[in-house]
Enzyme design. Structure first.
Site: not given
Lengths: 727, 52
Positions: A44, A47, A447, A630
């Site tokens: 926003c 921020c 995994d 993986d």
């Protein structure tokens, strides 16, 4: 505005593209003090001001500028301002901040191709609006000289505009023809050339019909589609690069007297580097000094730390847990095992791209069909009237009215809407066809470590310990940074245990912690060192005097893991757990989360083989994983997803990346992918119905430029609006 | 019909001006952070401390 040559697809591995560039940039401009920080939490106006105010207050910072679209801040700071310090200031102020590797990001700073497309689109829209205005005058009944003047002005605007804006299509069509292929751009180019050519000819002969407006409208709608497509890809690419830039590879090199922080890319074989507890090892090498425990979970999937001492080999990607070590570099940067595997996967991925997207499938049917219809129409009319001018006019009308605008917009409009929607929910799509592939998944392979679990253990059965034992355990655990100790300390503190007073507490890297409590030695660590009997599961062992206690641990589930598995199972998908961890840990875990099918101690090659086999058996496999072990399976799967915490190679090998902690966006993505595919098919339906209605009109010679322009716009708008219906 | 002689050039010039303006904004990076710019106009900072 140079030529828009588009043969090169973005590489499957963005990090591979960026790495040489980053090194090059780092070599040229070491004085560039621009620091990039990722700010995943900002959303926003408050921020933006907050972050900029905090940063400008830091001494040495000249300016800070937040980019909310990219969730990133560029800081102009003095050379000696450490990015870590800036991050710390932001974290203290309540903004999550991570340093980004500015070298990797440099590649995405200027989106030259996007800008060029946008510029062409702007010119096309400008020209289209003006030509349309003139055309309306003609359609509403301008006659004779007035009509000719309108046509001439239209030609003056449309011809340069079409030449400039249509370049992407001409280049691509020429490349396809040179390669002996037909693609969507060939009928587009032919339609534009024929439309402009016959219109010009008609205008010279003071004819009634000119198609300048149709030609430029065609360019506009198609460029809109191209731009949408480009935006989706560019967003994905820049976000993927941002993920790659999150690991800033640095190392502590031992130079003569002390240590110096250097970029990991600058390390050479033979250098000595220091790796502190909590750090990730940046190179492949051998331990020359020190003893520690390594977290190899990203490489092997094992949750238990492995001991490494002098003479042991270590690899890039492993995390150092307990003791400081000195490593002699054997391979750094692009030569490490990790980088090599990432490269292999990029190659494997390029080879697997045999998936034909719905758009390509449509183009394959469409391009020859249109040409044949146009040619037949031209031959028919020529045979009927013996007038070449009429025949060419009809052919142009057919090519224009079958204009692939709707087809060109059908897919990009939907994928842009879908990926923007998923990005807001924490899922990033790296590959344009990933959504289509995700829609037909029937098997999901997970995994375990780091994917379904956080990779952070949780102490079990703490309530069974008595008060003195737990206070001693807490005092020992507090003294160590080992993940098991940290988890134990956390669990005990939560139960309100106060630590016992110990003396002479010391950590023995690779073994555990020892100390003295009320005159008797106490130890917390490995079974063999403590003198306890080892359990089959992950556990830490405590010894007080002659008594020993086993403290078992289990992985904590990642947010949403349980809900995700339950939802997938109830959705009728087959769910499989494929882990490199030891059998007891895997079977316990599978029972806990409710997965029936599981495989333990799977080596990387076995994982990939299992996934490939399922694929050959006709299953569409979604692989979700995060580690080195993986990556091959991720590349072999029909579609793959990895969490943001995954290793760079795994993220590079997967089609989608989760940006947050939770796994639930995977469910969202599956729903969205199915509705996106439904929309794409509907769009093709709209385009086909439109063509079936319009082509006979054009072939019959009833298609005036007005009808062509209206029909074309109507079909394009229908398709775009349909894409917005995506829920 | 004489009015067309004025209107057509006028519409072309106005459209062309828009096109040039767009090109300039594109070059200046005005479309780099659409989301942030939408929020920035709500900030008080700019009005209170105008650039010198």
């Amino acid at each position: 505005m140079t030529a828009y040559a588009d043969p090169a697809r973005p590489s499957a591995c963005p990090a591979c593209d960026a790495a040489p560039l980053a090194q090059q940039i780092a070599g040229i401009a070491p004085s560039d003090a621009r620091v990039m920080l990722a700010l995943p939490g900002i959303h926003c106006a408050g921020c933006i001001s907050g972050v900029e105010r905090v940063l400008r207050a830091v001494p040495g910072v000249r300016d800070a500028h937040v980019n909310l679209t990219l969730r990133r801040v560029a800081v102009d700071a003095d050379l000696d301002t450490a990015p870590e310090l800036l991050c710390k200031h932001l974290t203290d102020a309540g903004y999550e901040a991570h340093e980004l590797d500015a070298g990797v990001l440099a590649a995405t700073q200027v989106d030259a191709r996007g800008r060029a497309l946008l510029m062409r689109l702007a010119v096309a829209v400008f020209a289209m609006m003006n030509v349309m205005l003139l055309s309306v005058a003609v359609w509403s009944g301008a006659e004779g000289v007035t009509r000719d003047m309108m046509h001439w002005i239209s030609a003056a605007i449309a011809i340069p505009a079409v030449i400039f804006t249509g370049q992407p299509f001409y280049v691509s069509a020429f490349a396809a023809l040179k390669g002996g292929r037909l693609n969507m751009d060939v009928p587009i180019t032919l339609a534009i050339v024929l439309a402009v050519g016959t219109s010009l000819y008609e205008t010279m002969l003071s004819g009634e019909h000119a198609y300048f407006d149709a030609a430029i409208a065609l360019c506009t709608f198609l460029l809109a589609g191209r731009y949408l497509d480009h935006r989706t890809r560019a967003n994905a690419r820049s976000a993927a690069q941002e993920l790659a830039a999150l690991d800033v590879p640095r190392a502590l090199r031992i130079d003569g007297s002390g240590t110096r922080t250097v970029a990991a890319a600058d390390l050479r074989p033979g250098d000595l580097i220091r790796v502190l507890p909590g750090g990730r090892i940046p190179v492949d090498g051998v331990v020359t000094e020190g003893r520690t425990e390594l977290d190899r979970s990203v490489m092997t999937g094992e949750t238990l730390p492995a001991v490494a001492a002098e003479g042991d080999a270590v690899h890039a990607g492993e995390a150092n847990l307990t003791g400081p070590i000195t490593v002699q570099v054997q391979a750094a940067g692009r030569d490490t095992e990790l980088a090599r595997i990432a490269d292999l996967i990029a190659v494997a991925e390029a080879g697997r791209n045999n998936y034909t997207s719905l758009a390509d499938a449509a183009a394959k049917l469409y391009a020859p069909g249109v040409h044949i219809v146009a040619l037949l129409a031209a031959m028919g009319w020529f045979a009927y009237t013996w007038d070449l001018r009429v025949a060419l006019n009809i052919a142009a009308a057919v090519l224009i009215i079958t204009c692939p605008c709707a087809l060109g917009l059908a897919v990009p409009a939907v994928t842009t809407a879908a990926s923007a929607r998923l990005f807001r929910r924490g899922m990033l799509i790296k590959d344009g066809t990933a959504l289509e592939r995700l829609a037909d998944v029937d098997t999901v392979v997970f995994d375990k470590t780091g994917t379904l679990t956080d990779g952070a253990p949780q102490a079990l059965n703490l309530d069974a310990l008595d008060e003195t034992t737990s206070s001693v355990a807490l005092a020992l655990a507090d003294a160590s940074e080992h993940p098991l100790s940290k988890a134990l300390a956390h669990g005990l503190t939560d139960r309100g245990v106060t630590p016992a007073r110990l003396r002479n507490v010391a950590e023995r890297p690779g073994y555990g912690i020892e100390g003295e409590w009320q005159g008797q030695p106490v130890k917390l660590g490995r079974a063999s060192w403590v003198g306890a009997e080892a359990l089959a599961t992950t556990a830490s062992y405590l010894r007080i005097g002659a008594e020993t206690y086993a403290l078992p641990f289990a992985d904590t589930l990642r947010d949403g893991a349980e809900d995700l598995v339950r939802a997938l199972l109830s959705d009728g998908k087959r769910v499989i757990l494929l882990s490199g961890d030891v059998a007891p840990a895997v079977s316990d875990f599978a029972a806990r989360i409710g997965i029936q099918d599981f495989v333990a101690e799977a080596r990387p090659a076995q994982k990939a083989e299992a996934v490939t086999k399922m694929g050959q058996a006709g299953h569409k496999v979604l692989m979700v994983g995060d580690g080195m072990n993986d990556t091959a399976a991720l590349a072999a799967a029909h579609v793959s997803i990895s969490p943001a915490t995954a290793l760079e190679a795994a993220r590079a090998a997967s089609d989608m990346v989760l940006t947050g902690r939770s796994l639930l966006p995977i469910l969202d993505a599956m729903t969205t992918s199915r509705s996106a595919r439904r929309r794409i098919k509907e769009n093709f339906g709209v385009a086909s119905v439109y063509n079936i209605l319009a082509v006979p009109l054009a072939v019959a010679g009833l298609c005036s430029p007005l009808i062509a322009a209206l029909a074309m716009s109507a079909s394009s708008l229908t398709v775009s609006l349909n894409a917005l219906r995506l829920k | 019909m004489d009015v067309l002689g004025i209107l057509i050039p006028v519409s072309l010039i106005l459209g062309g001006a828009g096109l040039v303006a767009f090109w300039w904004m594109l070059r200046k990076g005005q479309f780099d952070d659409p989301e942030g710019d939408a929020h920035r106009i709500l900030r008080d900072d700019y009005d209170d401390t105008p650039k010198q």
